[in-house]
Design a protein around this motif. Structure first.
Motif, PDB file in Angstrom:
ATOM      1  N   THR A  10       6.849  10.552  -9.243  1.00 32.02           N
ATOM      2  CA  THR A  10       6.040  11.740  -8.999  1.00 32.02           C
ATOM      3  C   THR A  10       6.893  12.766  -8.259  1.00 32.02           C
ATOM      4  O   THR A  10       7.963  12.451  -7.736  1.00 32.02           O
ATOM      5  CB  THR A  10       4.801  11.406  -8.154  1.00 32.02           C
ATOM      6  OG1 THR A  10       5.242  10.975  -6.866  1.00 32.02           O
ATOM      7  CG2 THR A  10       3.939  10.344  -8.816  1.00 32.02           C
ATOM      8  N   MET A  11       6.424  13.979  -8.225  1.00 27.48           N
ATOM      9  CA  MET A  11       7.160  15.051  -7.553  1.00 27.48           C
ATOM     10  C   MET A  11       7.316  14.747  -6.068  1.00 27.48           C
ATOM     11  O   MET A  11       8.355  15.011  -5.478  1.00 27.48           O
ATOM     12  CB  MET A  11       6.427  16.381  -7.752  1.00 27.48           C
ATOM     13  CG  MET A  11       7.159  17.547  -7.149  1.00 27.48           C
ATOM     14  SD  MET A  11       8.757  17.800  -7.879  1.00 27.48           S
ATOM     15  CE  MET A  11       8.333  18.969  -9.128  1.00 27.48           C
ATOM     16  N   ILE A  12       6.302  14.166  -5.439  1.00 24.28           N
ATOM     17  CA  ILE A  12       6.365  13.821  -4.008  1.00 24.28           C
ATOM     18  C   ILE A  12       7.459  12.787  -3.768  1.00 24.28           C
ATOM     19  O   ILE A  12       8.240  12.908  -2.809  1.00 24.28           O
ATOM     20  CB  ILE A  12       5.000  13.266  -3.537  1.00 24.28           C
ATOM     21  CG1 ILE A  12       3.911  14.287  -3.759  1.00 24.28           C
ATOM     22  CG2 ILE A  12       5.084  12.779  -2.107  1.00 24.28           C
ATOM     23  CD1 ILE A  12       3.702  15.250  -2.640  1.00 24.28           C
ATOM     24  N   GLU A  13       7.553  11.784  -4.617  1.00 24.51           N
ATOM     25  CA  GLU A  13       8.586  10.755  -4.452  1.00 24.51           C
ATOM     26  C   GLU A  13       9.986  11.362  -4.586  1.00 24.51           C
ATOM     27  O   GLU A  13      10.894  11.018  -3.826  1.00 24.51           O
ATOM     28  CB  GLU A  13       8.402   9.641  -5.484  1.00 24.51           C
ATOM     29  CG  GLU A  13       7.162   8.801  -5.257  1.00 24.51           C
ATOM     30  CD  GLU A  13       6.878   7.861  -6.404  1.00 24.51           C
ATOM     31  OE1 GLU A  13       6.289   6.797  -6.122  1.00 24.51           O
ATOM     32  OE2 GLU A  13       7.247   8.164  -7.552  1.00 24.51           O
ATOM     33  N   VAL A  14      10.158  12.262  -5.512  1.00 19.39           N
ATOM     34  CA  VAL A  14      11.457  12.917  -5.694  1.00 19.39           C
ATOM     35  C   VAL A  14      11.796  13.761  -4.469  1.00 19.39           C
ATOM     36  O   VAL A  14      12.930  13.741  -3.974  1.00 19.39           O
ATOM     37  CB  VAL A  14      11.460  13.775  -6.976  1.00 19.39           C
ATOM     38  CG1 VAL A  14      12.703  14.636  -7.052  1.00 19.39           C
ATOM     39  CG2 VAL A  14      11.345  12.895  -8.206  1.00 19.39           C
ATOM     40  N   LEU A  15      10.832  14.497  -3.927  1.00 14.48           N
ATOM     41  CA  LEU A  15      11.082  15.325  -2.747  1.00 14.48           C
ATOM     42  C   LEU A  15      11.410  14.474  -1.518  1.00 14.48           C
ATOM     43  O   LEU A  15      12.284  14.825  -0.724  1.00 14.48           O
ATOM     44  CB  LEU A  15       9.892  16.228  -2.469  1.00 14.48           C
ATOM     45  CG  LEU A  15       9.683  17.368  -3.479  1.00 14.48           C
ATOM     46  CD1 LEU A  15       8.413  18.116  -3.151  1.00 14.48           C
ATOM     47  CD2 LEU A  15      10.878  18.291  -3.481  1.00 14.48           C
ATOM     48  N   VAL A  16      10.724  13.357  -1.353  1.00 10.43           N
ATOM     49  CA  VAL A  16      11.005  12.456  -0.232  1.00 10.43           C
ATOM     50  C   VAL A  16      12.417  11.894  -0.361  1.00 10.43           C
ATOM     51  O   VAL A  16      13.188  11.839   0.610  1.00 10.43           O
ATOM     52  CB  VAL A  16       9.951  11.334  -0.138  1.00 10.43           C
ATOM     53  CG1 VAL A  16      10.388  10.247   0.828  1.00 10.43           C
ATOM     54  CG2 VAL A  16       8.609  11.906   0.283  1.00 10.43           C
ATOM     55  N   ALA A  17      12.800  11.483  -1.574  1.00 11.65           N
ATOM     56  CA  ALA A  17      14.151  10.950  -1.791  1.00 11.65           C
ATOM     57  C   ALA A  17      15.208  12.015  -1.509  1.00 11.65           C
ATOM     58  O   ALA A  17      16.239  11.738  -0.880  1.00 11.65           O
ATOM     59  CB  ALA A  17      14.278  10.426  -3.219  1.00 11.65           C
ATOM     60  N   LEU A  18      14.967  13.236  -1.950  1.00  9.78           N
ATOM     61  CA  LEU A  18      15.913  14.311  -1.680  1.00  9.78           C
ATOM     62  C   LEU A  18      16.015  14.622  -0.184  1.00  9.78           C
ATOM     63  O   LEU A  18      17.103  14.907   0.326  1.00  9.78           O
ATOM     64  CB  LEU A  18      15.521  15.574  -2.453  1.00  9.78           C
ATOM     65  CG  LEU A  18      15.803  15.547  -3.954  1.00  9.78           C
ATOM     66  CD1 LEU A  18      15.238  16.800  -4.610  1.00  9.78           C
ATOM     67  CD2 LEU A  18      17.290  15.433  -4.212  1.00  9.78           C
ATOM     68  N   ALA A  19      14.908  14.560   0.522  1.00  7.57           N
ATOM     69  CA  ALA A  19      14.928  14.798   1.967  1.00  7.57           C
ATOM     70  C   ALA A  19      15.737  13.724   2.680  1.00  7.57           C
ATOM     71  O   ALA A  19      16.523  14.021   3.586  1.00  7.57           O
ATOM     72  CB  ALA A  19      13.499  14.844   2.515  1.00  7.57           C
ATOM     73  N   ILE A  20      15.588  12.479   2.274  1.00  9.63           N
ATOM     74  CA  ILE A  20      16.350  11.369   2.881  1.00  9.63           C
ATOM     75  C   ILE A  20      17.847  11.551   2.621  1.00  9.63           C
ATOM     76  O   ILE A  20      18.670  11.399   3.518  1.00  9.63           O
ATOM     77  CB  ILE A  20      15.840  10.015   2.358  1.00  9.63           C
ATOM     78  CG1 ILE A  20      14.428   9.757   2.898  1.00  9.63           C
ATOM     79  CG2 ILE A  20      16.789   8.887   2.747  1.00  9.63           C
ATOM     80  CD1 ILE A  20      13.741   8.564   2.274  1.00  9.63           C
TER      81      ILE A  20
END
Length: 135
Positions: free
Chosen positions: A18-28
């Protein structure tokens, strides 16, 4: 009842992120990269400071070696002179003082960078009066 599968059922789930999972991974990943870049910058800064201190130590050692090789009795007082090494501008301050034994003088060489406070290196030695020594 066969119709559309529920989005919450395992058969009806779509594959992918999902878009949220991708954004969390990018933030990490961004936080990890920022930390590693800061660590590399600190290491480079520390290496440069260590290099300056190494050159300053060599300058102080050279000044004391020249004094020993001259076999001259140093005059009491303070003297400043350029003692640059490589591409690093350095200034040596040589302080000569008396000791309890009149045959010896204490010589201290401090090395600093012009325009900056603080000492990069400091060496002290005792010089004997070789001119009054009997053979």
């Amino acid at each position: 009842m066969r119709g559309r599968p529920s989005p919450f059922s395992p058969r009806g789930a779509t594959r992918g992120f999902t878009m949220i999972e991708v954004l969390v991974a990018l933030a990490i990943i961004a936080v990890a990269l920022a930390a590693s870049i800061r660590a590399v910058g600190t290491m480079a800064s520390n290496a440069a400071e260590l290099h300056r201190r190494l050159l300053a130590g060599w300058s102080a050692d050279n000044a004391l070696a020249q004094l020993r090789l001259a076999h001259a009795w140093p005059a009491i007082g303070e003297q400043r002179f350029d003692c640059s090494q490589g591409n690093v501008q350095l200034v040596c301050t040589q302080r000569v003082s008396t000791t309890p034994n009149p045959v010896f003088r204490r010589v201290e060489v401090s090395v600093s960078t012009p325009g900056e406070s603080g000492v990069l290196a400091q060496m002290v030695t005792v010089v004997a009066n070789e001119t009054s020594r009997s053979l």
